[in-house]
Design an enzyme around this catalytic site. Structure first.
Site, mmCIF file in Angstrom:
data_model
loop_
_atom_site.group_PDB
_atom_site.id
_atom_site.type_symbol
_atom_site.label_atom_id
_atom_site.label_comp_id
_atom_site.label_asym_id
_atom_site.label_seq_id
_atom_site.Cartn_x
_atom_site.Cartn_y
_atom_site.Cartn_z
ATOM 1 N N LYS A 1 0.842 -1.208 0.000
ATOM 2 C CA LYS A 1 0.000 0.000 0.000
ATOM 3 C C LYS A 1 0.881 1.263 0.000
ATOM 4 O O LYS A 1 2.091 1.171 -0.134
ATOM 5 C CB LYS A 1 -0.964 -0.041 1.182
ATOM 6 C CG LYS A 1 -1.820 -1.320 1.250
ATOM 7 C CD LYS A 1 -2.842 -1.430 0.123
ATOM 8 C CE LYS A 1 -3.416 -2.827 -0.056
ATOM 9 N NZ LYS A 1 -4.357 -3.260 0.944
HETATM 10 C C1 LIG Z 1 -5.368 -4.367 1.284
HETATM 11 C C2 LIG Z 1 -6.808 -4.106 1.370
HETATM 12 C C3 LIG Z 1 -7.570 -4.409 2.512
HETATM 13 C C4 LIG Z 1 -7.028 -5.199 3.676
HETATM 14 O O1 LIG Z 1 -5.904 -4.654 4.231
HETATM 15 P P1 LIG Z 1 -5.008 -5.484 5.263
HETATM 16 O O2 LIG Z 1 -4.274 -4.416 5.997
HETATM 17 O O3 LIG Z 1 -4.125 -6.365 4.458
HETATM 18 O O4 LIG Z 1 -5.928 -6.249 6.166
HETATM 19 C C5 LIG Z 1 -8.892 -4.040 2.534
HETATM 20 N N1 LIG Z 1 -9.468 -3.431 1.488
HETATM 21 C C6 LIG Z 1 -8.783 -3.146 0.362
HETATM 22 C C7 LIG Z 1 -9.479 -2.450 -0.752
HETATM 23 C C8 LIG Z 1 -7.441 -3.498 0.268
HETATM 24 O O5 LIG Z 1 -6.767 -3.248 -0.865
#
Ligand SMILES: *Cc1c(COP(=O)(O)O)cnc(C)c1O
Length: 389
Positions: free
Chosen positions: A192
């Protein structure tokens, strides 16, 4: 370690990030301590939000946000089919059912007009959702202003899943400011925009939501005498008021996250630069490029293109295979959630959300991350020209 020379996404860790984590290792606090609060405050300030509650990942953040919104057995949550499964799974953790609203064919975000139509029909049949999770796909907010109006009219809680969008802005204000969504969720997974290793956060402007989120993060326990049924026991006393979880972030993770907040603007600026370069370099290929909506400044978590399969002699799979064998870690965001076997078991089928399904047959996420150099990006473009040309 990624098996690809050029992955689709990758964290950027510098010496100050490393120093920040080592400093916490030498401190008395390893788990929830003062660095969590500093990380929360830094993002609340950045996003112009009143409250921020850090948790161990964004999936946990979605779960406690749904509980805080009052989601439970017999309720339903709606989201976009073009998202990671976590945006839907959070409803199932609460015992609620899931439904989807198809995407807009141009923005690839939830289609706000379809949402309005579906809400009008649900009102007639008494099946209005309690929560709508609106995903800021690839880093760009959906039509939140209109969806917030719908939330007032139909009484659902609007949660923005901004896992892709920390550092983005919408109508001139930071995503997470709470101008439209009751709660906003961020993820700090390494792919991210900023990372804490694993981590997530919920931002809100409502004090009662922040208090509930903090309680659910840690077993449903409070140490605040004002909230207890017995209040004269002394400082050591605590009470469990409801069933919560251990969703705490550690100070080690928060130290990395906090250090990365200082680099957030630089990351987003580079992502925007790279996205603008792609827009120029790919213009003449048989591809549909991402649309930049007026009013929404994307954080560019993903750079997704759609293959024009009427012009290209290859299948999507052949294009994927050719790019991957050239060492490019291209990916697909996302397989429509309703087509996952788990959701098919809940009654969904192919054809239910045709725009998300058509998108899925054409989409490819190209490499995009702050440390991608112009030279490597040119190489990605050259491979695409060779394969599609
Ligand atoms: C990555 C992601 C999540 C979950 O995030 P984590 O921190 O890995 O639990 C939820 N929603 C979206 C749209 C994502 O891309």
């Amino acid at each position: 370690m990624t098996p690809y020379r050029i992955p689709y996404g990758c964290q950027s860790i510098n010496q100050s990030d490393i120093d920040a984590v080592v400093e916490v290792l030498k401190s008395p606090w390893l788990t929830q301590g003062p660095t969590i609060e500093r990380f929360e405050q830094a993002l609340a300030d950045y996003c112009q939000a009143e409250y921020a509650v850090a948790v161990c990942n964004a999936t946990a953040a979605l779960h406690i946000a749904c509980l805080t919104a009052g989601l439970g057995q017999g309720d339903s949550l709606w989201t976009s089919p073009n998202t990671f499964v976590a945006s839907a799974n959070c409803a199932r953790y609460c015992g609620a059912s899931v439904d989807f609203v198809d995407i807009n064919p141009h923005t690839w975000n939830m289609d706000a007009d379809l949402l309005e139509q579906k809400l009008a029909a649900a009102e007639l049949s008494g099946t209005l959702p309690k929560v709508v999770v609106v995903v800021a796909f690839a880093g760009q907010s959906a039509d939140l202003q209109f969806i917030a109006q719908l939330s007032e009219r139909y009484g659902f809680v609007l949660i923005e899943d901004a896992a892709h969008a920390v550092g983005a802005s919408y109508l001139g204000r930071p995503v997470g400011c709470g101008a439209h969504a009751a709660m906003t969720i961020f993820s700090f997974h390494p792919v991210k925009i900023i990372t804490s290793g694993e981590g997530g956060m919920v931002l809100t402007n409502r004090p009662e939501f922040a208090e509930r989120l903090r309680r659910l993060r840690s077993h449903g326990i409070t140490g605040d005498p004002a909230l207890m049924q017995v209040s004269d026991k002394g400082l050591w006393y605590y009470q469990q008021l409801e069933l919560g979880f251990n969703y705490r972030m550690t100070d080690l993770h928060a130290a990395l996250g906090l250090s990365q907040v200082a680099r957030l603007d630089e990351f987003v600026a580079r992502r925007r630069e790279l996205a603008a370069r792609y827009q120029g370099l790919l213009m003449d290929l048989p591809l549909t490029l991402p649309v930049v909506q007026s009013g929404a400044e994307s954080a560019w978590h993903l750079y997704v293109v759609r293959l024009d399969l009427t012009c290209i002699k290859l299948t999507q799979k052949q294009v994927f295979d050719a790019l991957r064998s050239a060492g490019l870690g291209v990916n697909l965001h996302y397989i429509p959630v309703h087509l996952q076997p788990y959701y098919k078991e809940q009654g969904f089928a192919e054809g239910d959300f045709p725009e998300a399904e058509r998108y899925f047959l054409e989409a490819i996420s190209l490499p995009l991350f702050p440390e991608l150099t112009d030279e490597l990006q040119d190489e990605v473009v050259a491979h695409l020209q060779r394969i599609l040309g």
